[in-house]
Motif scaffolding. Structure first.
Motif, PDB file in Angstrom:
ATOM      1  N   PRO A  95      10.255   4.296 -12.279  1.00 10.84           N
ATOM      2  CA  PRO A  95      10.236   2.778 -12.391  1.00 10.84           C
ATOM      3  C   PRO A  95      10.284   1.884 -11.540  1.00 10.84           C
ATOM      4  CG  PRO A  95      12.516   3.699 -13.263  1.00 10.84           C
ATOM      5  CD  PRO A  95      11.594   4.912 -12.732  1.00 10.84           C
ATOM      6  N   LEU A  96      11.088   2.327 -10.613  1.00  7.98           N
ATOM      7  CA  LEU A  96      11.204   1.445  -9.351  1.00  7.98           C
ATOM      8  C   LEU A  96      11.559   2.128  -8.177  1.00  7.98           C
ATOM      9  CD1 LEU A  96      13.815  -1.642  -9.415  1.00  7.98           C
ATOM     10  CD2 LEU A  96      14.024   0.074  -7.496  1.00  7.98           C
ATOM     11  N   ILE A  97      10.843   1.507  -7.209  1.00  9.02           N
ATOM     12  CA  ILE A  97      10.909   2.263  -5.593  1.00  9.02           C
ATOM     13  C   ILE A  97      11.535   1.272  -4.776  1.00  9.02           C
ATOM     14  CG2 ILE A  97       8.584   1.629  -5.194  1.00  9.02           C
ATOM     15  CD1 ILE A  97       8.551   4.318  -3.553  1.00  9.02           C
ATOM     16  N   TYR A  98      12.192   1.718  -3.754  1.00  5.29           N
ATOM     17  CA  TYR A  98      12.798   0.596  -2.888  1.00  5.29           C
ATOM     18  C   TYR A  98      12.516   1.149  -1.299  1.00  5.29           C
ATOM     19  CZ  TYR A  98      17.176   2.879  -1.836  1.00  5.29           C
ATOM     20  OH  TYR A  98      18.143   3.879  -1.533  1.00  5.29           O
ATOM     21  N   CYS A  99      12.077   0.473  -0.303  1.00  3.35           N
ATOM     22  CA  CYS A  99      12.004   0.738   1.020  1.00  3.35           C
ATOM     23  C   CYS A  99      12.983   0.347   1.898  1.00  3.35           C
ATOM     24  CB  CYS A  99      10.699   0.239   1.660  1.00  3.35           C
ATOM     25  SG  CYS A  99      10.685  -1.600   1.764  1.00  3.35           S
ATOM     26  N   ASP A 100      13.109   0.903   3.171  1.00  2.00           N
ATOM     27  CA  ASP A 100      13.990   0.451   4.159  1.00  2.00           C
ATOM     28  C   ASP A 100      13.543  -1.000   4.992  1.00  2.00           C
ATOM     29  OD1 ASP A 100      16.195   0.301   5.897  1.00  2.00           O
ATOM     30  OD2 ASP A 100      15.658   2.141   7.041  1.00  2.00           O
ATOM     31  N   SER A 101      14.567  -1.618   5.210  1.00  2.00           N
ATOM     32  CA  SER A 101      14.131  -2.951   6.188  1.00  2.00           C
ATOM     33  C   SER A 101      14.716  -3.091   7.520  1.00  2.00           C
ATOM     34  CB  SER A 101      14.801  -4.068   5.141  1.00  2.00           C
ATOM     35  OG  SER A 101      13.978  -4.056   3.910  1.00  2.00           O
ATOM     36  N   LYS A 148       0.802  -1.289   0.064  1.00  2.00           N
ATOM     37  CA  LYS A 148       0.124  -0.077  -0.006  1.00  2.00           C
ATOM     38  C   LYS A 148       0.682   1.315  -0.017  1.00  2.00           C
ATOM     39  CE  LYS A 148      -3.216   2.598   3.077  1.00  2.00           C
ATOM     40  NZ  LYS A 148      -3.732   2.652   4.228  1.00  2.00           N
ATOM     41  N   ASN A 149       1.947   1.489   0.956  1.00  2.00           N
ATOM     42  CA  ASN A 149       2.681   2.436   1.105  1.00  2.00           C
ATOM     43  C   ASN A 149       3.611   2.752  -0.069  1.00  2.00           C
ATOM     44  OD1 ASN A 149       1.292   2.805   3.548  1.00  2.00           O
ATOM     45  ND2 ASN A 149       3.207   2.649   4.837  1.00  2.00           N
ATOM     46  N   ARG A 171      23.235  -1.731  -3.396  1.00  2.00           N
ATOM     47  CA  ARG A 171      22.837  -1.951  -1.774  1.00  2.00           C
ATOM     48  C   ARG A 171      21.223  -1.979  -1.926  1.00  2.00           C
ATOM     49  NH1 ARG A 171      26.768  -4.684  -2.175  1.00  2.00           N
ATOM     50  NH2 ARG A 171      28.674  -4.216  -0.518  1.00  2.00           N
ATOM     51  N   ILE A 172      20.656  -2.228  -2.917  1.00  2.00           N
ATOM     52  CA  ILE A 172      19.301  -2.349  -2.751  1.00  2.00           C
ATOM     53  C   ILE A 172      18.807  -3.726  -3.197  1.00  2.00           C
ATOM     54  CG2 ILE A 172      17.134  -1.484  -4.021  1.00  2.00           C
ATOM     55  CD1 ILE A 172      18.702   1.025  -5.133  1.00  2.00           C
ATOM     56  N   TYR A 173      17.900  -4.083  -2.077  1.00  2.00           N
ATOM     57  CA  TYR A 173      17.617  -5.650  -2.384  1.00  2.00           C
ATOM     58  C   TYR A 173      16.399  -6.064  -2.865  1.00  2.00           C
ATOM     59  CZ  TYR A 173      21.916  -5.583   0.578  1.00  2.00           C
ATOM     60  OH  TYR A 173      23.128  -5.378   0.893  1.00  2.00           O
ATOM     61  N   GLY A 174      16.041  -7.192  -3.569  1.00  2.00           N
ATOM     62  CA  GLY A 174      14.932  -7.489  -4.144  1.00  2.00           C
ATOM     63  C   GLY A 174      13.614  -7.411  -3.507  1.00  2.00           C
ATOM     64  N   HIS A 175      13.829  -7.721  -2.220  1.00  3.17           N
ATOM     65  CA  HIS A 175      12.633  -7.970  -1.307  1.00  3.17           C
ATOM     66  C   HIS A 175      12.158  -6.646  -0.863  1.00  3.17           C
ATOM     67  CE1 HIS A 175      15.678  -7.039   1.732  1.00  3.17           C
ATOM     68  NE2 HIS A 175      14.946  -6.549   2.278  1.00  3.17           N
ATOM     69  N   ALA A 176      12.854  -5.468  -1.228  1.00  4.34           N
ATOM     70  CA  ALA A 176      12.335  -4.033  -0.728  1.00  4.34           C
ATOM     71  C   ALA A 176      11.769  -3.225  -1.936  1.00  4.34           C
ATOM     72  CB  ALA A 176      13.431  -3.292  -0.033  1.00  4.34           C
ATOM     73  N   GLY A 203      15.204   6.506 -13.019  1.00  5.57           N
ATOM     74  CA  GLY A 203      15.869   6.611 -11.529  1.00  5.57           C
ATOM     75  C   GLY A 203      15.231   5.717 -10.663  1.00  5.57           C
ATOM     76  N   ILE A 204      15.720   5.666  -9.461  1.00 10.07           N
ATOM     77  CA  ILE A 204      15.209   4.763  -8.482  1.00 10.07           C
ATOM     78  C   ILE A 204      14.767   5.775  -7.337  1.00 10.07           C
ATOM     79  CG2 ILE A 204      15.832   3.098  -6.750  1.00 10.07           C
ATOM     80  CD1 ILE A 204      18.184   2.332  -8.803  1.00 10.07           C
ATOM     81  N   LYS A 205      13.656   5.552  -6.560  1.00 13.10           N
ATOM     82  CA  LYS A 205      13.291   6.143  -5.606  1.00 13.10           C
ATOM     83  C   LYS A 205      13.203   5.385  -4.273  1.00 13.10           C
ATOM     84  CE  LYS A 205       9.067   8.914  -3.996  1.00 13.10           C
ATOM     85  NZ  LYS A 205       9.702  10.092  -3.691  1.00 13.10           N
ATOM     86  N   TYR A 206      13.728   6.244  -3.323  1.00 11.64           N
ATOM     87  CA  TYR A 206      13.769   5.780  -1.991  1.00 11.64           C
ATOM     88  C   TYR A 206      12.716   6.029  -0.921  1.00 11.64           C
ATOM     89  CZ  TYR A 206      15.316   4.906   2.860  1.00 11.64           C
ATOM     90  OH  TYR A 206      15.608   4.293   4.032  1.00 11.64           O
ATOM     91  N   LEU A 207      11.989   5.106  -0.396  1.00 16.20           N
ATOM     92  CA  LEU A 207      10.909   5.399   0.825  1.00 16.20           C
ATOM     93  C   LEU A 207      11.491   5.069   2.041  1.00 16.20           C
ATOM     94  CD1 LEU A 207       8.124   5.917   1.376  1.00 16.20           C
ATOM     95  CD2 LEU A 207       7.641   3.509   0.865  1.00 16.20           C
ATOM     96  N   PRO A 208      11.715   6.197   2.676  1.00 16.29           N
ATOM     97  CA  PRO A 208      12.453   5.869   4.155  1.00 16.29           C
ATOM     98  C   PRO A 208      11.255   5.270   5.115  1.00 16.29           C
ATOM     99  CG  PRO A 208      11.939   8.137   3.629  1.00 16.29           C
ATOM    100  CD  PRO A 208      11.439   7.471   2.482  1.00 16.29           C
ATOM    101  N   GLU A 209      10.832   4.090   4.909  1.00 18.90           N
ATOM    102  CA  GLU A 209      10.043   3.386   5.772  1.00 18.90           C
ATOM    103  C   GLU A 209      10.367   2.106   5.741  1.00 18.90           C
ATOM    104  OE1 GLU A 209       5.883   3.685   5.126  1.00 18.90           O
ATOM    105  OE2 GLU A 209       6.177   5.987   4.352  1.00 18.90           O
TER     106      GLU A 209
END
Length: 323
Positions: A126-132, A116-117, A166-171, A204-210
């Motif tokens: 095209p791609l976003i990743y979150c924190d883990s 959802k977030n 250092r971006i991992y697929g699960h995120a 580019g790649i977007k980072y979601l700091p959650e």
């Protein structure tokens, strides 16, 4: 289906586009049930789950089938031959129907609002990743997040992904359109690294700091705790391991160079120089590689959380080490 049901489904599909969660499984029975529970509990209202099993010999498939009996949006595909985790993920992604695709490992735990977030935040990227959150094998937090160990930021240049990712697929969450541009995956490059590199060419790649994933660390990880070495060649002697690593690096660098569009003149020129220095350990190549790292350290080490002196020392080491 009555009219009200049809209107409701149309509203869901327009406001919440279909997200395909793609999981690759192989002998994952130990942690799979917890991961599946976190997936089917997602608060996002429009998902499908594509699970491709790579010839598991434990009861992984039986676990999945129990979930499939309860949730009609689960699809299980069993490979006829073992593909390996990279091609297994590629197969799942190509079977996805969603406008958006989320990669999923078999041994983590997703927080309820992960999809959802991330869907709400991806925008035109095209791609976003979150924190883990890093956890032990029992999902007990280790008191550190991935963002504590690496630079978690937006990325917009392929040079920021060419040496380290250092971006991992699960995120990650990506658009299906972008995924179709990034296939096929190369077996010498982890699929998530390849996707992140390619994403720099499409917006580019977007980072979601959650912190939206509990990232389990255990002895069977293909890759260990963030930034550590792969364990899959531990039984090979050091000389053979180094030879294999050199071969992979050369192949990877050539693939990155070839994938870079000619229109990116500066990046293409830097990659060409980098490829040349990776051919051998001659004094000339060693020196040129080191100087390239000094000149482009802000890009090459963009994922590294290091002080200025540690960056300097790292670049210096490139005279005798190839990364």
């Amino acid at each position: 289906m009555n009219i009200n049901q049809s209107e409701t489904q149309n509203h869901v599909s327009s406001e919440f586009p279909l997200v395909s969660i793609v999981m690759a499984t192989y002998n994952g029975n130990k942690y799979l049930t917890q991961q599946m529970e976190s997936i089917v509990a997602q608060s996002y209202p429009n998902i499908e789950v594509i699970i491709v099993d790579d010839r598991s010999t434990d009861d992984t498939v039986e676990i999945l089938q129990r979930f499939q009996q309860q949730y009609s949006f689960l699809k299980i595909i069993r490979n006829e031959v073992n593909l390996g985790y990279i091609k297994n993920f590629e197969k799942g992604c190509l079977l996805a129907n969603g406008e958006l695709i989320a990669l999923c490992d078999q041994d983590d735990y997703w927080h309820i609002d992960k999809i959802k977030n991330m869907q709400a935040a991806i925008g035109n990227y095209p791609l976003i990743y979150c924190d883990s959150i890093l956890c032990d094998e029992h999902l007990k937090p280790l008191g550190v997040n991935i963002s504590d160990r690496v630079n978690s930021i937006d990325f917009n240049s392929c040079l920021q992904q060419v040496v380290f990712c250092r971006i991992y697929g699960h995120a990650t969450l990506m658009t299906k359109f972008f995924l179709q541009q990034a296939v096929p995956f190369l077996e010498v490059i982890p699929h998530d690294w390849w996707l992140c590199y390619m994403a720099t060419f499409y917006g580019g790649i977007k980072y979601l700091p959650e912190q939206l994933v509990s990232y389990r660390q255990h002895a069977a990880n293909i890759f260990g705790v963030v930034g550590s070495k792969s364990r899959k060649h531990n039984k090979i002697n050091k000389a053979e391991r180094n030879r294999l690593e050199m071969s992979r690096i050369r192949t990877r660098m050539n693939a990155f160079y070839n994938a870079c569009p000619d229109a990116l003149v500066k990046e293409k020129a830097v990659l060409k120089k980098l490829v040349k220095t990776y051919q051998d350990f001659s004094l000339v190549n060693n020196f040129q590689r080191m100087m390239l790292f000094f000149k482009y350290q802000d890009q090459f080490l963009a994922s590294k959380k290091r002080s200025a002196i540690r960056r300097y020392l790292f670049c210096l080491k490139m005279f005798v080490i190839i990364k």
